[in-house]
Enzyme design. Structure first.
Site, short mmCIF file in Angstrom:
data_model
loop_
_atom_site.label_atom_id
_atom_site.label_comp_id
_atom_site.label_asym_id
_atom_site.label_seq_id
_atom_site.Cartn_x
_atom_site.Cartn_y
_atom_site.Cartn_z
N GLY A 46 0.85 -1.19 0.00
CA GLY A 46 0.00 0.00 0.00
C GLY A 46 0.88 1.24 0.00
N GLN A 51 2.85 9.99 1.50
CA GLN A 51 4.16 9.35 1.50
C GLN A 51 5.02 9.76 0.31
OE1 GLN A 51 2.38 5.20 2.27
NE2 GLN A 51 4.35 5.14 3.33
N CYS A 99 6.12 0.03 7.27
CA CYS A 99 5.70 1.21 6.51
C CYS A 99 6.85 1.65 5.61
CB CYS A 99 5.32 2.33 7.46
SG CYS A 99 4.72 3.81 6.63
N LEU A 100 6.54 1.94 4.35
CA LEU A 100 7.59 2.38 3.42
C LEU A 100 8.25 3.68 3.89
CD1 LEU A 100 5.85 1.62 -0.01
CD2 LEU A 100 7.87 0.46 0.91
N HIS A 141 -4.38 1.14 7.74
CA HIS A 141 -3.04 1.75 7.83
C HIS A 141 -2.93 2.92 6.85
CE1 HIS A 141 1.55 1.24 8.06
NE2 HIS A 141 1.39 2.00 6.99
N GLU A 142 -3.45 2.74 5.64
CA GLU A 142 -3.34 3.81 4.62
C GLU A 142 -4.26 4.99 4.93
OE1 GLU A 142 -0.83 3.56 2.85
OE2 GLU A 142 -0.50 1.42 3.11
N HIS A 145 -2.64 7.23 7.25
CA HIS A 145 -1.69 8.15 6.61
C HIS A 145 -2.40 9.43 6.16
CE1 HIS A 145 2.21 6.24 6.42
NE2 HIS A 145 1.74 5.12 5.91
NI NI Z 1 2.69 3.23 5.80
#
Ligand code: NI
Length: 179
Positions: A46, A51, A99-100, A141-142, A145
């Site tokens: 995701g 991000q 998380c990226l 989670h997204e 963000h």
């Molecule tokens: Ni993340």
């Protein structure tokens, strides 16, 4: 298509409340394609617009790599615009997340097991999904963000202290993995 730079955890854009997107928004299709490429390039499941430095309510997801060995449906690549959780299960489950934007850090987070989510797809068609398991977790989670929340915010103060040293190293970027 191009791979976009991913911002890391101390960037203020990750802490903002993102803006809703209007149907006549310019260059949205290119941005969506670039976000998919960026997500796959980082082996993520995701990726949310903040991000890549854009404070707008958009994320992409493809959790099939996680759901293929489970009973869960493979949903394939999905685009979520202006998503809203309309229902949450009372049952919470604790699963390890990454998380990226916080490479090298993973920890367990409690979240509702199932949710209903309303959103627009990339053609601004209104959709609703009832999801459980991995897909539900990635979507939550997204959406976090988009509200300026990171998964590490859910950890207790003891766990946060342990992570502090790791978080300082995030700037010296190690190959990312996560969402
Ligand atoms: Ni993340």
């Amino acid at each position: 298509m191009s791979v976009l730079p991913i911002v890391t955890y101390d960037d203020p854009v990750l802490r903002q409340e993102s803006e809703n997107i209007s149907a006549d928004s310019q260059d949205l299709q290119t941005l969506i394609d670039d976000m998919f490429e960026t997500m796959y390039n980082g082996s993520g499941v995701g990726l949310a617009a903040p991000q890549i430095g854009k404070s707008i309510r958009l994320f992409v997801m493809d959790a099939d790599v996680m759901t293929e060995d489970t009973d869960e449906d493979d949903l394939g690549p999905l685009v979520f615009i202006n998503p809203e959780v309309t229902q949450k299960s009372d049952i919470q489950v604790s699963v390890e997340e990454g998380c990226l934007s916080i490479p090298g850090v993973r920890d367990s987070v409690n979240r509702p097991e199932s949710i209903s989510v309303k959103f627009f797809d990339r053609n601004f068609k209104s959709r609703e999904l009832n999801v459980t398991g991995w897909s539900s977790r990635v979507i939550q989670h997204e959406i976090d963000h988009l509200d300026g929340i990171l998964f590490i915010d859910y950890l207790g103060s003891f766990r946060k202290r342990l992570l502090k040293g790791k978080l300082m190293q995030v700037k010296i970027t190690i190959p990312p993995n996560g969402w």
